[in-house]
Design an enzyme around this catalytic site. Structure first.
Site, PDB file in Angstrom:
ATOM      1  N   GLY A   1      -7.532   9.114  -0.559  1.00  0.00           N
ATOM      2  CA  GLY A   1      -8.028  10.042   0.697  1.00  0.00           C
ATOM      3  C   GLY A   1      -8.027  11.588   0.337  1.00  0.00           C
TER       4      GLY A   1
ATOM      5  CD  GLU B   1      -5.382   1.557  -3.078  1.00  0.00           C
ATOM      6  OE1 GLU B   1      -6.709   1.859  -2.801  1.00  0.00           O
ATOM      7  OE2 GLU B   1      -4.192   1.457  -2.242  1.00  0.00           O
TER       8      GLU B   1
ATOM      9  CG  HIS C   1      -1.820   1.066   1.242  1.00  0.00           C
ATOM     10  ND1 HIS C   1      -1.668   2.296   1.640  1.00  0.00           N
ATOM     11  CD2 HIS C   1      -3.211   0.935   0.942  1.00  0.00           C
ATOM     12  CE1 HIS C   1      -2.973   3.096   1.214  1.00  0.00           C
ATOM     13  NE2 HIS C   1      -3.778   2.294   0.738  1.00  0.00           N
TER      14      HIS C   1
HETATM   15  P1  PGA Z   1      -9.444   6.165   0.091  1.00  0.00           P
HETATM   16  O1  PGA Z   1      -8.312   5.059   0.168  1.00  0.00           O
HETATM   17  O2  PGA Z   1     -10.670   5.144  -0.357  1.00  0.00           O
HETATM   18  O3  PGA Z   1     -10.043   6.514   1.414  1.00  0.00           O
HETATM   19  O4  PGA Z   1      -8.970   7.126  -0.769  1.00  0.00           O
HETATM   20  C1  PGA Z   1      -8.274   3.958  -0.540  1.00  0.00           C
HETATM   21  C2  PGA Z   1      -6.862   3.271  -0.067  1.00  0.00           C
HETATM   22  O5  PGA Z   1      -5.798   3.888   0.371  1.00  0.00           O
HETATM   23  O6  PGA Z   1      -6.774   2.073  -0.215  1.00  0.00           O
END
Ligand code: PGA
Length: 256
Positions: free
Chosen positions: A174, A168, A96
């Protein structure tokens, strides 16, 4: 081929036991909305795994957010794969962007985690994605390719088939900003092509590749409606049971 879509929550460092219990209870009350056409999981902090194992509705599998690659020994503060298996953990996140950026995890460490998770019989969710600076410099394809190829470096092709990858973009996590569906679909298409070139199209066609970054109930259907995108890895919007169910319903109602 058709791949079963996935809705994976990533709670990050959130929820006390009481909060996790409230979530599980509420989700249980609405579990009739979690239809079998989709796979569901919550990647929770270690401290909530036992409670969730007992309390989550049967449709929702258990995930962890990290693991250490050694089997056991003098690694203060770490958790091994067999400890996660004990809890009935099915999925484990690896790579991540918060682990890469805040905890300094390298592609090599992540590759070790991916194979450790796989060898323990769990499914790694390998997370990849570019920063905004990398995107603006036109390096997205290069960065993602390096992260994918190094992430799978220790796997056999039979293992790769069962892998889950989450694309991502770091700038979308976020922030409330998502990649456009077309941009996400394009990068995920590249990722699948990387797997075709490295392994085979049959292997690549089995791998589920999710989009993550500010996914919520009112945008998930458009991502999952794209033929390249096999579901969502969701942080903030997975913290409330109603919102989790809202996303499940949106996937169910989507065009896929
Ligand atoms: P988010 O996070 O949906 O809050 O943007 C996604 C993640 O970090 O896996």
């Amino acid at each position: 081929m058709s791949r079963v879509p996935m809705l994976i929550g990533n709670w990050k460092m959130n929820k006390t036991l009481q909060e996790a219990r409230d979530f599980a209870q509420r989700l249980g009350q609405q579990s009739m909305h979690l239809k079998p056409g989709c796979e569901y999981a919550i990647c929770a902090p270690y401290t909530s795994l036992h409670l969730l194992r007992v309390m989550l509705p049967a449709q929702v599998q258990l995930g962890a957010q990290n693991v250490y690659h050694e089997v056991s020994g003098a690694y203060t503060g770490e958790i091994s794969a067999s400890m996660l298996v004990d809890f009935g953990t099915k999925f484990v996140l690896a790579g991540h962007s918060e682990r890469r950026a805040i905890f300094g995890e390298s592609n090599e460490m992540i590759a070790r985690k991916v194979s450790t998770i796989m060898k323990a019989g769990m499914t790694p969710i390998l997370c990849v994605g570019e920063t905004i600076a990398e995107r603006e410099a036109g390096q997205t394809e290069h960065v993602v390719k390096e992260q994918v190829l190094s992430g799978v470096a220790n796997l056999e092709s039979g293992e790769v088939e069962t892998l889950v990858i989450a694309y991502e973009p770091v700038w979308a996590i976020g922030t409330g900003k998502t990649a456009s569906v077309d941009d996400a679909g394009q990068v995920i298409g590249w990722i699948r092509q990387i797997l075709v070139n490295q392994f085979s199209s049959s292997v690549a066609n089995h791998v589920r590749i999710l989009y993550g970054g500010s996914v919520k109930a009112d945008n998930i259907a458009s991502f999952v409606g794209h033929p390249e995108i096999d579901g969502g890895l969701v942080g903030g919007a997975s913290l409330e049971a109603d919102s989790f169910v809202g996303m499940a319903k949106a996937i169910e109602g989507g065009q896929r």
